[in-house]
Scaffold this motif. Structure first.
Motif, short mmCIF file in Angstrom:
data_model
loop_
_atom_site.label_atom_id
_atom_site.label_comp_id
_atom_site.label_asym_id
_atom_site.label_seq_id
_atom_site.Cartn_x
_atom_site.Cartn_y
_atom_site.Cartn_z
N ALA A 106 5.63 -1.41 -1.72
CA ALA A 106 5.14 -2.76 -2.01
C ALA A 106 4.40 -2.81 -3.33
O ALA A 106 4.55 -3.75 -4.12
CB ALA A 106 4.24 -3.24 -0.87
N HIS A 107 3.60 -1.78 -3.60
CA HIS A 107 2.85 -1.74 -4.85
C HIS A 107 3.80 -1.65 -6.05
O HIS A 107 3.63 -2.35 -7.05
CB HIS A 107 1.89 -0.56 -4.85
CG HIS A 107 1.11 -0.42 -6.13
ND1 HIS A 107 0.11 -1.30 -6.48
CD2 HIS A 107 1.22 0.47 -7.16
CE1 HIS A 107 -0.38 -0.95 -7.66
NE2 HIS A 107 0.27 0.11 -8.08
N LEU A 108 4.82 -0.80 -5.95
CA LEU A 108 5.78 -0.65 -7.05
C LEU A 108 6.56 -1.94 -7.28
O LEU A 108 6.79 -2.35 -8.41
CB LEU A 108 6.74 0.50 -6.75
CG LEU A 108 6.15 1.91 -6.80
CD1 LEU A 108 7.18 2.93 -6.30
CD2 LEU A 108 5.71 2.26 -8.22
N LEU A 109 6.96 -2.59 -6.20
CA LEU A 109 7.76 -3.80 -6.32
C LEU A 109 6.95 -4.95 -6.91
O LEU A 109 7.48 -5.77 -7.66
CB LEU A 109 8.30 -4.20 -4.94
CG LEU A 109 9.41 -3.32 -4.36
CD1 LEU A 109 9.64 -3.66 -2.90
CD2 LEU A 109 10.69 -3.46 -5.16
N LEU A 117 -2.92 -4.29 7.78
CA LEU A 117 -2.73 -5.55 7.09
C LEU A 117 -3.59 -5.63 5.83
O LEU A 117 -3.13 -6.07 4.78
CB LEU A 117 -3.05 -6.71 8.02
CG LEU A 117 -2.09 -6.88 9.21
CD1 LEU A 117 -2.62 -7.94 10.16
CD2 LEU A 117 -0.69 -7.23 8.74
N ALA A 118 -4.84 -5.20 5.94
CA ALA A 118 -5.72 -5.22 4.78
C ALA A 118 -5.21 -4.29 3.69
O ALA A 118 -5.24 -4.62 2.50
CB ALA A 118 -7.15 -4.84 5.18
N ALA A 119 -4.74 -3.11 4.09
CA ALA A 119 -4.19 -2.17 3.11
C ALA A 119 -2.93 -2.73 2.45
O ALA A 119 -2.70 -2.53 1.26
CB ALA A 119 -3.88 -0.83 3.79
N ALA A 120 -2.13 -3.46 3.23
CA ALA A 120 -0.92 -4.07 2.66
C ALA A 120 -1.27 -5.10 1.60
O ALA A 120 -0.67 -5.14 0.52
CB ALA A 120 -0.08 -4.70 3.77
N LEU A 121 -2.25 -5.93 1.89
CA LEU A 121 -2.68 -6.92 0.91
C LEU A 121 -3.25 -6.25 -0.33
O LEU A 121 -3.02 -6.69 -1.46
CB LEU A 121 -3.72 -7.86 1.53
CG LEU A 121 -3.21 -8.76 2.66
CD1 LEU A 121 -4.37 -9.51 3.31
CD2 LEU A 121 -2.18 -9.74 2.14
N ALA A 122 -3.98 -5.16 -0.13
CA ALA A 122 -4.53 -4.43 -1.26
C ALA A 122 -3.44 -3.80 -2.11
O ALA A 122 -3.60 -3.62 -3.32
CB ALA A 122 -5.50 -3.34 -0.77
N ALA A 123 -2.31 -3.47 -1.50
CA ALA A 123 -1.19 -2.86 -2.22
C ALA A 123 -0.41 -3.88 -3.03
O ALA A 123 0.47 -3.51 -3.82
CB ALA A 123 -0.26 -2.15 -1.25
N GLY A 124 -0.70 -5.15 -2.85
CA GLY A 124 -0.01 -6.17 -3.64
C GLY A 124 0.95 -7.04 -2.86
O GLY A 124 1.67 -7.85 -3.45
N VAL A 125 0.97 -6.88 -1.54
CA VAL A 125 1.87 -7.69 -0.72
C VAL A 125 1.45 -9.16 -0.79
O VAL A 125 0.27 -9.48 -0.67
CB VAL A 125 1.84 -7.19 0.74
CG1 VAL A 125 2.50 -8.19 1.68
CG2 VAL A 125 2.54 -5.84 0.84
N ALA A 126 2.42 -10.05 -0.97
CA ALA A 126 2.13 -11.48 -1.04
C ALA A 126 2.17 -12.14 0.33
O ALA A 126 1.54 -13.18 0.53
CB ALA A 126 3.11 -12.17 -1.98
N GLY A 127 2.92 -11.55 1.26
CA GLY A 127 3.02 -12.16 2.57
C GLY A 127 3.32 -11.13 3.64
O GLY A 127 3.88 -10.08 3.37
N VAL A 128 2.91 -11.44 4.86
CA VAL A 128 3.25 -10.60 6.02
C VAL A 128 3.71 -11.52 7.14
O VAL A 128 3.15 -12.60 7.34
CB VAL A 128 2.06 -9.73 6.48
CG1 VAL A 128 1.75 -8.64 5.49
CG2 VAL A 128 0.82 -10.58 6.73
N ILE A 129 4.74 -11.08 7.86
CA ILE A 129 5.28 -11.86 8.96
C ILE A 129 5.83 -10.92 10.00
O ILE A 129 6.30 -9.81 9.68
CB ILE A 129 6.36 -12.85 8.46
CG1 ILE A 129 6.77 -13.82 9.57
CG2 ILE A 129 7.57 -12.10 7.89
CD1 ILE A 129 7.61 -14.98 9.07
#
Length: 235
Positions: free
Chosen positions: A78-81, A103-115
């Motif tokens: 996710a961070h690379l993309l 979820l918090a780590a995903a947002l920190a990695a640069g993820v714009a959305g989670v579903i």
């Protein structure tokens, strides 16, 4: 088949180009059909493995790429993309990863959305359109997990963050590195480093990702909080 692309890869003006990285053939086939029959969207291609998916996205430059969270357990893909800024990443989350820490780590990695992977087609389309137009989407069913404090966490009094530190923390949560934060806030990289050190100290965090997780759990950051602008702020 490890990779599938729609031909030709060039996009129709005004459409949202969508790609998928997922190990399940049925999911890849289903999303392709769903996207291509939706006005304003176009399916550019899919891959079943992270490394192949990364190359696919580098070549096709989708506006939105959906990623199976099982293929990116540490948020590296996710961070690379998302690091280039042009591609918005939406993670497809299964029950095993529906935790506030992940979820918090995903947002920190640069993820714009989670579903959720089990979400209805209409919800998935809403996520794609929201991250493209608004830059963020959080499945309403996942919001309580992100907001809930850890059962073992004991509330501790903390020093309040300054306005500038709060801005820096928001940008860290959006996946920006120090140089990018400096550019947004019109400050030096060294100033950003100083703010980051202060944030880690005030939040009793071991690193940036942990600081974001602590901030979401404690309410210092909220999911729908607007991204800070570039106007100067006083510390």
């Amino acid at each position: 088949m490890p990779v599938s692309t729609q031909q030709p890869p060039s996009r129709v003006t005004g459409t949202i180009g969508v790609a998928l990285i997922d190990g399940t053939p049925l999911v890849r086939e289903g999303l392709s059909s769903l996207v291509n029959r939706t006005t304003g969207l176009r399916f550019l291609g899919s891959a079943e493995a992270a490394n192949v998916g990364l190359r696919l996205c580098q070549r096709l430059r989708p506006d939105v790429v959906l990623v199976d969270a099982a293929l990116d357990p540490r948020g590296q893909l996710a961070h690379l993309l998302s690091s280039a800024g042009a591609t918005r990443v939406v993670l497809l989350i299964d029950d095993a990863r529906r935790t506030n820490q992940y979820l918090a780590a995903a947002l920190a990695a640069g993820v714009a959305g989670v579903i959720r992977r089990s979400a209805q087609p209409a919800e998935l389309l809403r996520a794609i359109q929201s991250v493209h137009t608004e830059g963020r989407y959080l499945d309403p069913a996942l919001a309580p997990a992100l907001a809930a404090p850890s059962p073992r966490a004991q509330p501790q009094p903390r020093q309040a963050l300054s306005k500038r530190e709060h801005q820096v923390l928001q940008l860290i949560a959006d996946g920006l590195e120090n140089q990018a934060i400096a550019d947004v806030l019109y400050v030096s990289v060294e100033t950003v480093r100083t703010h980051v050190k202060s944030i880690l100290r005030k939040l009793s965090s071991r690193d940036r990702t942990h600081a974001v997780a602590v901030a979401f759990r404690s309410g210092v950051l909220v999911v729908d909080e607007p991204v800070p602008g570039s106007r100067p702020a006083h510390d």
